[in-house]
Design a protein around this motif. Structure first.
Motif, PDB file in Angstrom:
ATOM      1  N   ASP A  90     -14.252  -9.004  12.946  1.00  0.00           N
ATOM      2  CA  ASP A  90     -15.394  -8.879  12.045  1.00  0.00           C
ATOM      3  C   ASP A  90     -15.013  -9.171  10.596  1.00  0.00           C
ATOM      4  O   ASP A  90     -15.806  -8.906   9.679  1.00  0.00           O
ATOM      5  N   ARG A  91     -13.803  -9.688  10.386  1.00  0.00           N
ATOM      6  CA  ARG A  91     -13.270  -9.957   9.049  1.00  0.00           C
ATOM      7  C   ARG A  91     -13.278  -8.683   8.187  1.00  0.00           C
ATOM      8  O   ARG A  91     -13.505  -8.739   6.983  1.00  0.00           O
ATOM      9  N   LEU A  92     -13.016  -7.556   8.844  1.00  0.00           N
ATOM     10  CA  LEU A  92     -13.043  -6.271   8.167  1.00  0.00           C
ATOM     11  C   LEU A  92     -11.626  -5.722   8.083  1.00  0.00           C
ATOM     12  O   LEU A  92     -11.005  -5.387   9.094  1.00  0.00           O
ATOM     13  N   TRP A  93     -11.110  -5.641   6.864  1.00  0.00           N
ATOM     14  CA  TRP A  93      -9.757  -5.149   6.641  1.00  0.00           C
ATOM     15  C   TRP A  93      -9.798  -3.941   5.722  1.00  0.00           C
ATOM     16  O   TRP A  93     -10.406  -3.975   4.662  1.00  0.00           O
ATOM     17  N   LYS A  94      -9.141  -2.855   6.141  1.00  0.00           N
ATOM     18  CA  LYS A  94      -9.157  -1.596   5.407  1.00  0.00           C
ATOM     19  C   LYS A  94      -7.755  -1.243   4.917  1.00  0.00           C
ATOM     20  O   LYS A  94      -6.753  -1.614   5.525  1.00  0.00           O
ATOM     21  N   LYS A  95      -7.711  -0.470   3.822  1.00  0.00           N
ATOM     22  CA  LYS A  95      -6.452   0.081   3.327  1.00  0.00           C
ATOM     23  C   LYS A  95      -6.288   1.478   3.908  1.00  0.00           C
ATOM     24  O   LYS A  95      -6.934   2.426   3.466  1.00  0.00           O
ATOM     25  N   THR A  96      -5.440   1.577   4.932  1.00  0.00           N
ATOM     26  CA  THR A  96      -5.292   2.842   5.648  1.00  0.00           C
ATOM     27  C   THR A  96      -3.830   3.275   5.693  1.00  0.00           C
ATOM     28  O   THR A  96      -2.923   2.498   5.385  1.00  0.00           O
ATOM     29  N   ALA A  97      -3.626   4.511   6.113  1.00  0.00           N
ATOM     30  CA  ALA A  97      -2.278   5.102   6.077  1.00  0.00           C
ATOM     31  C   ALA A  97      -1.270   4.286   6.868  1.00  0.00           C
ATOM     32  O   ALA A  97      -0.116   4.140   6.453  1.00  0.00           O
ATOM     33  N   PHE A  98      -1.685   3.739   8.028  1.00  0.00           N
ATOM     34  CA  PHE A  98      -0.731   3.062   8.911  1.00  0.00           C
ATOM     35  C   PHE A  98      -1.122   1.620   9.227  1.00  0.00           C
ATOM     36  O   PHE A  98      -0.556   1.010  10.125  1.00  0.00           O
ATOM     37  N   GLU A 158      -5.693   8.637  10.585  1.00  0.00           N
ATOM     38  CA  GLU A 158      -5.686   7.221  10.219  1.00  0.00           C
ATOM     39  C   GLU A 158      -7.108   6.793   9.865  1.00  0.00           C
ATOM     40  O   GLU A 158      -8.034   6.928  10.676  1.00  0.00           O
ATOM     41  N   GLY A 159      -7.281   6.313   8.622  1.00  0.00           N
ATOM     42  CA  GLY A 159      -8.607   5.887   8.193  1.00  0.00           C
ATOM     43  C   GLY A 159      -9.494   7.031   7.740  1.00  0.00           C
ATOM     44  O   GLY A 159     -10.719   6.880   7.665  1.00  0.00           O
ATOM     45  N   TYR A 160      -8.876   8.168   7.423  1.00  0.00           N
ATOM     46  CA  TYR A 160      -9.606   9.294   6.846  1.00  0.00           C
ATOM     47  C   TYR A 160      -9.217   9.399   5.370  1.00  0.00           C
ATOM     48  O   TYR A 160      -8.029   9.494   5.039  1.00  0.00           O
ATOM     49  N   THR A 161     -10.203   9.381   4.481  1.00  0.00           N
ATOM     50  CA  THR A 161      -9.917   9.608   3.075  1.00  0.00           C
ATOM     51  C   THR A 161      -9.667  11.099   2.851  1.00  0.00           C
ATOM     52  O   THR A 161      -9.925  11.925   3.735  1.00  0.00           O
ATOM     53  N   GLU A 162      -9.178  11.442   1.672  1.00  0.00           N
ATOM     54  CA  GLU A 162      -8.909  12.852   1.374  1.00  0.00           C
ATOM     55  C   GLU A 162     -10.172  13.708   1.508  1.00  0.00           C
ATOM     56  O   GLU A 162     -10.098  14.874   1.901  1.00  0.00           O
ATOM     57  N   LYS A 163     -11.329  13.126   1.207  1.00  0.00           N
ATOM     58  CA  LYS A 163     -12.594  13.866   1.311  1.00  0.00           C
ATOM     59  C   LYS A 163     -13.017  14.085   2.773  1.00  0.00           C
ATOM     60  O   LYS A 163     -13.908  14.900   3.035  1.00  0.00           O
ATOM     61  N   GLU A 164     -12.386  13.356   3.704  1.00  0.00           N
ATOM     62  CA  GLU A 164     -12.786  13.436   5.115  1.00  0.00           C
ATOM     63  C   GLU A 164     -11.820  14.260   5.961  1.00  0.00           C
ATOM     64  O   GLU A 164     -11.902  14.246   7.190  1.00  0.00           O
ATOM     65  N   MET A 165     -10.913  14.992   5.330  1.00  0.00           N
ATOM     66  CA  MET A 165      -9.873  15.675   6.088  1.00  0.00           C
ATOM     67  C   MET A 165     -10.392  16.845   6.924  1.00  0.00           C
ATOM     68  O   MET A 165      -9.813  17.158   7.964  1.00  0.00           O
ATOM     69  N   GLN A 166     -11.462  17.475   6.526  1.00  0.00           N
ATOM     70  CA  GLN A 166     -12.023  18.518   7.378  1.00  0.00           C
ATOM     71  C   GLN A 166     -12.539  17.914   8.685  1.00  0.00           C
ATOM     72  O   GLN A 166     -12.434  18.531   9.750  1.00  0.00           O
ATOM     73  N   GLN A 167     -13.085  16.711   8.591  1.00  0.00           N
ATOM     74  CA  GLN A 167     -13.504  16.012   9.804  1.00  0.00           C
ATOM     75  C   GLN A 167     -12.295  15.679  10.667  1.00  0.00           C
ATOM     76  O   GLN A 167     -12.330  15.803  11.898  1.00  0.00           O
ATOM     77  N   VAL A 204      -6.778   5.207   1.750  1.00  0.00           N
ATOM     78  CA  VAL A 204      -7.611   4.791   0.625  1.00  0.00           C
ATOM     79  C   VAL A 204      -9.039   4.533   1.090  1.00  0.00           C
ATOM     80  O   VAL A 204     -10.017   4.962   0.462  1.00  0.00           O
ATOM     81  N   ASP A 205      -9.156   3.833   2.239  1.00  0.00           N
ATOM     82  CA  ASP A 205     -10.466   3.482   2.780  1.00  0.00           C
ATOM     83  C   ASP A 205     -10.796   4.331   4.001  1.00  0.00           C
ATOM     84  O   ASP A 205      -9.899   4.810   4.701  1.00  0.00           O
ATOM     85  N   SER A 206     -12.061   4.474   4.260  1.00  0.00           N
ATOM     86  CA  SER A 206     -12.527   5.143   5.462  1.00  0.00           C
ATOM     87  C   SER A 206     -12.708   4.121   6.577  1.00  0.00           C
ATOM     88  O   SER A 206     -13.255   3.037   6.368  1.00  0.00           O
ATOM     89  N   GLY A 207     -12.233   4.452   7.776  1.00  0.00           N
ATOM     90  CA  GLY A 207     -12.322   3.522   8.898  1.00  0.00           C
ATOM     91  C   GLY A 207     -11.036   2.749   9.091  1.00  0.00           C
ATOM     92  O   GLY A 207     -10.054   2.963   8.376  1.00  0.00           O
ATOM     93  N   VAL A 208     -11.039   1.834  10.068  1.00  0.00           N
ATOM     94  CA  VAL A 208      -9.857   1.014  10.331  1.00  0.00           C
ATOM     95  C   VAL A 208     -10.240  -0.456  10.398  1.00  0.00           C
ATOM     96  O   VAL A 208     -11.420  -0.805  10.482  1.00  0.00           O
ATOM     97  N   SER A 209      -9.254  -1.303  10.397  1.00  0.00           N
ATOM     98  CA  SER A 209      -9.485  -2.748  10.336  1.00  0.00           C
ATOM     99  C   SER A 209      -9.955  -3.307  11.673  1.00  0.00           C
ATOM    100  O   SER A 209      -9.451  -2.933  12.732  1.00  0.00           O
ATOM    101  N   ILE A 210     -10.937  -4.231  11.575  1.00  0.00           N
ATOM    102  CA  ILE A 210     -11.459  -4.936  12.759  1.00  0.00           C
ATOM    103  C   ILE A 210     -11.409  -6.429  12.442  1.00  0.00           C
ATOM    104  O   ILE A 210     -12.363  -7.000  11.889  1.00  0.00           O
ATOM    105  N   PRO A 211     -10.304  -7.094  12.740  1.00  0.00           N
ATOM    106  CA  PRO A 211     -10.131  -8.490  12.340  1.00  0.00           C
ATOM    107  C   PRO A 211     -11.236  -9.429  12.809  1.00  0.00           C
ATOM    108  O   PRO A 211     -11.616 -10.352  12.067  1.00  0.00           O
TER     109      PRO A 211
END
Length: 433
Positions: free
Chosen positions: A243-251, A190-199, A234-241
């Motif tokens: 902090d007004r931070l909203w991410k496009k994530t798998a779930f 959750e919150g891993y882009t395709e480039k971050e999958m090894q992580q 789509v985005d790296s990380g997850v949403s933290i409302p």
């Protein structure tokens, strides 16, 4: 030979019980009622603090059944809800499962007194050979039924969505046997882009190592399979409302669930299960790509925790104690800010906390006969297994099995003996023939 009437009655009763047991054992043979497929039932739980309803959303067919094939008409823990499947002709229970839900937590909040909301819930059941009656039940904190829905599932229904593989890449971290023989855990990104999958795969390895460093998982490791599923965001990380931070994530997970800063959950349950289509799974761990501290675990639903906080290792184990084991929190607040979570007049269903209403069903058998009940804190070095006041968020009236435990603090290195015993019994329930 002469026999008393009492003896004859006892003999007849014994024979009758034996016949019923044999009949019940035969009736619960998996192959009599099910095929090697799963049916996913999606419900909407909706309402507010005063009234709740259950609605059927969608039925989906999955290509295999990874769940248990024994103890079909039993549940190891009552949970806050249950799904009961019955044979229509005989009305015999042929499958049961129990669960908790985010919705049932929400209805205890102040917000639920002001507005009604709906929540997604998905349950994977064995696929019936013939039409069955399914009953979904929700219980309140007193164990009383608050909502019920009955419906029929016809396995030949053309509107059952036939789901094949979601074509998401995955790797097995542990594979000890066929999915039908082991408990299958899926770890999702959750919150891993395709480039971050090894992580992600590296983080999944850490989560797996952390879990199987703890008893009883360590000594019963051979009963598990663990697969890491690289669900991209789509985005790296997850949403933290906050902090007004909203991410496009798998779930679409986010912190600040119910306005609690550290509570990290998702209400997009169907998307979790859609990603897993085609992969055998029973229990779910979701790793969030963030350094923010937090997480959540819901019994027979999912664990969701942050992968890059320094306390990642103990937190993922603690939350899995909730989602897999149905274990309650053993920590408490001195000012009793949540003292109404567990009614003191009712024995909680969680195996590691007690109100002493029905303590014989808990860890009493693990105690020495000399152990004082309640057990004074100043005797903690003498009594590893005890009945220590404080647990389930309340400092008074609720008791825990040990002074410290993985279900109480992140500093404790292990589950207490009572939690280990409860987890061991649950693992055997799922896997023994």
């Amino acid at each position: 030979l002469q026999y008393s009437n009492c003896y004859i009655m006892k003999l007849l009763l014994s024979i009758l019980v034996a016949i019923l047991c044999i009949g019940n054992a035969y009736a619960q043979k998996f192959e009599d009622y099910f095929v090697n497929k799963s049916i996913r039932v999606d419900y909407i739980f909706a309402g507010n603090s005063s009234a709740q309803q259950i609605y059927l959303d969608e039925l989906s067919a999955l290509p295999q059944w990874a769940g248990r094939k024994t103890h079909l008409n039993e549940v190891p823990l009552k949970g806050n809800g249950q799904i009961i499947m019955k044979d229509i002709k005989t009305q015999q229970v042929i499958y049961k499962t129990s669960f908790s839900s985010l919705f049932q937590e929400w209805i205890t909040t102040d917000e639920a007194k002001q507005i009604a909301k709906s929540f997604e819930n998905s349950f994977v059941l064995p696929y019936p050979k013939d039409s069955v009656e399914v009953e979904a039940l929700l219980f309140d904190s007193y164990g009383k039924e608050t909502s019920k829905l009955k419906h029929i599932i016809d396995p030949k229904d053309i509107l059952i969505h036939q789901k094949e593989s979601a074509h998401i890449p995955y790797k097995y971290i542990i594979q000890n046997g066929d999915y039908s023989q082991c408990i299958d855990i899926a770890i999702l990104a959750e919150g891993y882009t395709e480039k971050e999958m090894q992580q992600f795969y590296a983080d999944a390895e850490i989560a797996c190592q952390s879990l199987f460093e703890h008893e009883p998982f360590k000594s019963m490791k051979s009963k598990f399979n663990v697969v890491a599923v690289a669900s991209p965001s789509v985005d790296s990380g997850v949403s933290i409302p906050k902090d007004r931070l909203w991410k496009k994530t798998a779930f679409s997970s986010h912190f600040d669930t119910f306005y609690s800063e550290r509570y990290l959950t998702t209400s997009r349950v169907k998307q979790i299960h859609n990603v897993l289509a085609g992969i055998p799974y029973e229990h779910i761990i979701i790793l969030a790509n963030t350094k923010q501290y937090g997480g959540g675990g819901i019994f027979n639903a999912f664990t969701l925790t942050t992968a890059h906080h320094p306390l990642f290792r103990p937190v993922v184990v603690h939350e899995f104690g909730h989602s897999f084991g149905g274990l309650g929190d053993e920590y408490f607040y001195e000012d009793d800010v949540m003292n109404d979570t567990y009614p003191k007049s009712v024995e909680p269903w969680e195996p590691n906390i007690t109100t002493l209403v029905n303590f014989s069903t808990k860890w009493k058998s693990l105690l020495n006969t000399s152990t004082p009940i309640p057990t004074p804190v100043d005797k903690k070095d003498k009594y590893r297994n005890g009945v220590y006041e404080g647990g389930g968020y309340s400092s008074k009236g609720i008791y825990r099995p040990a002074y410290d435990c993985r279900m109480r603090t992140n500093d404790c290195a292990e589950f207490c003996p009572a939690c280990q015993d409860a987890l061991r019994k649950l693992i055997l329930f799922y896997t023994e023939k």
